[in-house]
Design an enzyme around this catalytic site. Structure first.
Site, PDB file in Angstrom:
ATOM      1  CD  GLU A 205      12.044   0.856  -1.947  1.00 47.19           C
ATOM      2  OE1 GLU A 205      12.298  -0.056  -1.529  1.00 47.19           O
ATOM      3  OE2 GLU A 205      11.974   1.242  -3.049  1.00 47.19           O
ATOM      4  CE  LYS A 334       9.439  -1.211  -9.787  1.00 49.74           C
ATOM      5  NZ  LYS A 334      10.752  -0.550 -10.166  1.00 49.74           N
TER       6      LYS A 334
HETATM    7  C1  2PG Z   1      12.838  -0.721  -8.170  1.00 50.58           C
HETATM    8  C2  2PG Z   1      12.148   0.465  -7.362  1.00 50.58           C
HETATM    9  C3  2PG Z   1      11.462   0.209  -6.094  1.00 50.58           C
HETATM   10  P1  2PG Z   1      11.641   2.790  -8.544  1.00 50.58           P
HETATM   11  O1  2PG Z   1      13.894  -0.313  -8.518  1.00 50.58           O
HETATM   12  O2  2PG Z   1      12.794  -1.835  -8.009  1.00 50.58           O
HETATM   13  O3  2PG Z   1      11.876  -0.627  -5.217  1.00 50.58           O
HETATM   14  O4  2PG Z   1      12.455   1.682  -7.429  1.00 50.58           O
HETATM   15  O5  2PG Z   1      10.326   2.845  -7.963  1.00 50.58           O
HETATM   16  O6  2PG Z   1      12.227   4.110  -7.915  1.00 50.58           O
HETATM   17  O7  2PG Z   1      12.089   2.605  -9.758  1.00 50.58           O
HETATM   18 MG    MG Z   2      14.502  -2.405  -9.270  1.00 52.24          MG
END
Ligand code: 2PG
Ligand code: MG
Length: 431
Positions: A205, A334
Site C-alpha cells: 500500500e 469492504k
Molecule cells: C486490511 C486490508 C487492507 P487486505 O487488513 O485492512 O488494508 O488488507 O485487503 O489484504 O485484507
Molecule cells: Mg484490516
C-alpha cells in the site's frame, strides 16, 4: 426503460500486485457502467468466497471461472432487469448464486456486477455515483494513512500490519492529503538515514517496509515523520494489528515483537501504546472470533475507536452480533468481503444504528478504480483507509476525493476530530 440492463461483460485484468482480477461492464443501452474488483491478502475466514481457478495459470490465481460466471450465466439472466433497483438486482444475484458464502458464482463475480450496475444506473441518471446513491451526501473522509507496514502485506518482521497517521487537525480533505504527502516525504528521509537506502522499500500500500521488529519503534517512527513535517499537534494515530494472523490457537498466544502475548498481555500492550502515543483507532486488535475479547478491550480503552475488519467482514449479521456484544465501536467496510453493494450498505446501516463508526476501506490488492471514494462520501462515513498517498491505485481514490470535495464546494464537510461521531442512519441504495 432506460435503466434496463442490455448486456453484461467481464474480463480479467491485473491488480496492483500483478494478480488477475475482474473488470465488469454493465450496459444499459448506450450507457456503460464499469467496475474493477479488488482483492485482499490479509483476509478474514468468514469473508464471502472469491473464486480462483487453481491450476498452473497465474499460479492458481486466475479468474477464468469467475469471468465465465459473469459472461455465461449472470449476464444472460440479468438482461432486461432494472439496474436502478439495486436491492432487487443484488437479491437476484444472491438467489442465482444460491450458496450462503457466494462460492458457486464467486463473490468477486457478484461484486463486480453489483458495482458496475450501480455505476451504469448513475450514468443513466446523469449523476456522479456518490450523488446518485445519496443526493444529500457531503461528508469527506478523514484518511487513515498507512505509513509503516508489517504483517502479510510487507516483507519485514514487524507483527502489526499498519501504522497509521490520521490528519484530524486539517480544515479540509485536500489539506489532510497534503499533510499525508509531506509526511510521507519526510519519513522517507528519516527511514533512509536511519535504516539504509534499501529500507525505503514499500509494502503493498505504499507504506514503508522498514526492518523494524518492535511495535513501539514503528509507532515512534511514524510520529517522528509527522513531527518532522510539522504536523505533530494536528495528527492522531491508528493501528491495524490484523491479529488473526498473529494468533496461535494451540498456545493461545499472539506473536508480537518476537515473543508470545496472552490476550491479557496484548490488551496491556495496547494500553501502553495508547498512553505513550496519541492512538485514536485500533483495527483487529484481537483474532477474528474473539467477540468477547473485543468487548473487553473496548471497555479497557474508552475513547479509542476499536474497529472490526476480519471480525465482522462487512456482514450485516456479524455487525449486529458485534453491536449487541459491544465488541468494538466501528466497522471496517469492504464491499467485496460480502459481495453486493446492498448487503454492504446494510452492514453500514447496522453499524450506524448501533452508534458505531464506519471506516470505508480499500483492499491491499487494488486497481485504479476509485469507486470507494464515491462510496465513502455516499455513506457520509467520515473515514477512509486506502494506503499511503503514493502509487496509482491509492492516489486514484485520493484524487477522486479531491474532485468531489471541489465539486461540493462550501457544502463539503471534513469531520476532523469528529471522525468517529455516529452519523445519520443511511438507507440502502434503491430504498
Ligand atoms: C486490511 C486490508 C487492507 P487486505 O487488513 O485492512 O488494508 O488488507 O485487503 O489484504 O485484507
Ligand atoms: Mg484490516
Amino acid at each position: 426503460m432506460d435503466n434496463a440492463v442490455t448486456a453484461v461483460h467481464a474480463r480479467a485484468i491485473l491488480d496492483c500486485r500483478g494478480y488477475p482480477t475482474l473488470q465488469v461492464e454493465v450496459a444499459c443501452g448506450a450507457v456503460l457502467g464499469t467496475a474493477n474488483v479488488p482483492a485482499g491478502r490479509s483476509r478474514g475466514s468468514a469473508e464471502a468466497v472469491e473464486l480462483r481457478d487453481g491450476g498452473a495459470r497465474y499460479r492458481g490465481y486466475d479468474v477464468r471461472r469467475a469471468v465465465a460466471a459473469v459472461n455465461d450465466e449472470i449476464g444472460p439472466a440479468l438482461t432486461g432487469r432494472d439496474a436502478s433497483d439495486q436491492r432487487a438486482l443484488d437479491a437476484f444475484l444472491r438467489e442465482l448464486d444460491g450458496t450462503p458464502d457466494k462460492s458457486r458464482l464467486g463473490a468477486n463475480a457478484l461484486c463486480g456486477v453489483s458495482l458496475a450496475a450501480a455505476r451504469a444506473a448513475a450514468s443513466v441518471a446523469g449523476l456522479p455515483l456518490h450523488r446518485y446513491l445519496r443526493p444529500d451526501s457531503r461528508v469527506l473522509p478523514v484518511p487513515l494513512i498507512n505509513l509503516v507496514g508489517g504483517g502479510r502485506l510487507t516483507s519485514n518482521d514487524l507483527a502489526f500490519q499498519e501504522f497509521i497517521m490520521m490528519p484530524v487537525g486539517a480544515p479540509t480533505f485536500a489539506e489532510a492529503l497534503r499533510m499525508a504527502s509531506e509526511t510521507h516525504m519526510a519519513l522517507r528521509e528519516i527511514v533512509v538515514a536511519r535504516y539504509g537506502k534499501l529500507s525505503a522499500n514499500t509494502g503493498d500500500e505504499g507504506d514503508f517496509a522498514t526492518p523494524i521488529v518492535d511495535v513501539h519503534e514503528a509507532l515512534a517512527l511514524v510520529h517522528e515523520g509527522v513531527a518532522a513535517a510539522g504536523f505533530a499537534d494536528q495528527v492522531v494515530y491508528g493501528l491495524d494489528c490484523a491479529a488473526t494472523h498473529l494468533w496461535d490457537a494451540a498456545t493461545q498466544t499472539y506473536a508480537v515483537s518476537g515473543r508470545g502475548y496472552t490476550t491479557e498481555q496484548l490488551i496491556e500492550l495496547y494500553r501502553e501504546l495508547v498512553r505513550e502515543f496519541d492512538v485514536a483507532s485500533i483495527e483487529d486488535p484481537l483474532h477474528e472470533d474473539d467477540f468477547e475479547g473485543f468487548a473487553e478491550l473496548s471497555k479497557a480503552l474508552p475513547g479509542v475507536q476499536i474497529v472490526g475488519d476480519d471480525l465482522l467482514v462487512t456482514d450485516p449479521a456479524r455487525v449486529r452480533r458485534g453491536v449487541e456484544a459491544g465488541a468494538g465501536n466501528a466497522l471496517l467496510w469492504k464491499v467485496n468481503q460480502i459481495g453486493t453493494l446492498t448487503e454492504a450498505f446494510e452492514a453500514a446501516e447496522a453499524a450506524f444504528r448501533g452508534g458505531w463508526g464506519v471506516c470505508v476501506s480499500e483492499r491491499s490488492g487494488e486497481t485504479e478504480d476509485p469507486i470507494i471514494a464515491d462510496l465513502v462520501v455516499a455513506l457520509n462515513a467520515g473515514q477512509i483507509k486506502t494506503g499511503s498517498p503514493v502509487r496509482g491505485e491509492r492516489t486514484a481514490k485520493y484524487n477522486r476525493l479531491l474532485q468531489i470535495e471541489e465539486w461540493l464546494g462550501a457544502d463539503a464537510v471534513y469531520p476532523g476530530r469528529e471522525f468517529h461521531r455516529p452519523l445519520p442512519v443511511m438507507a440502502a441504495p434503491g430504498a
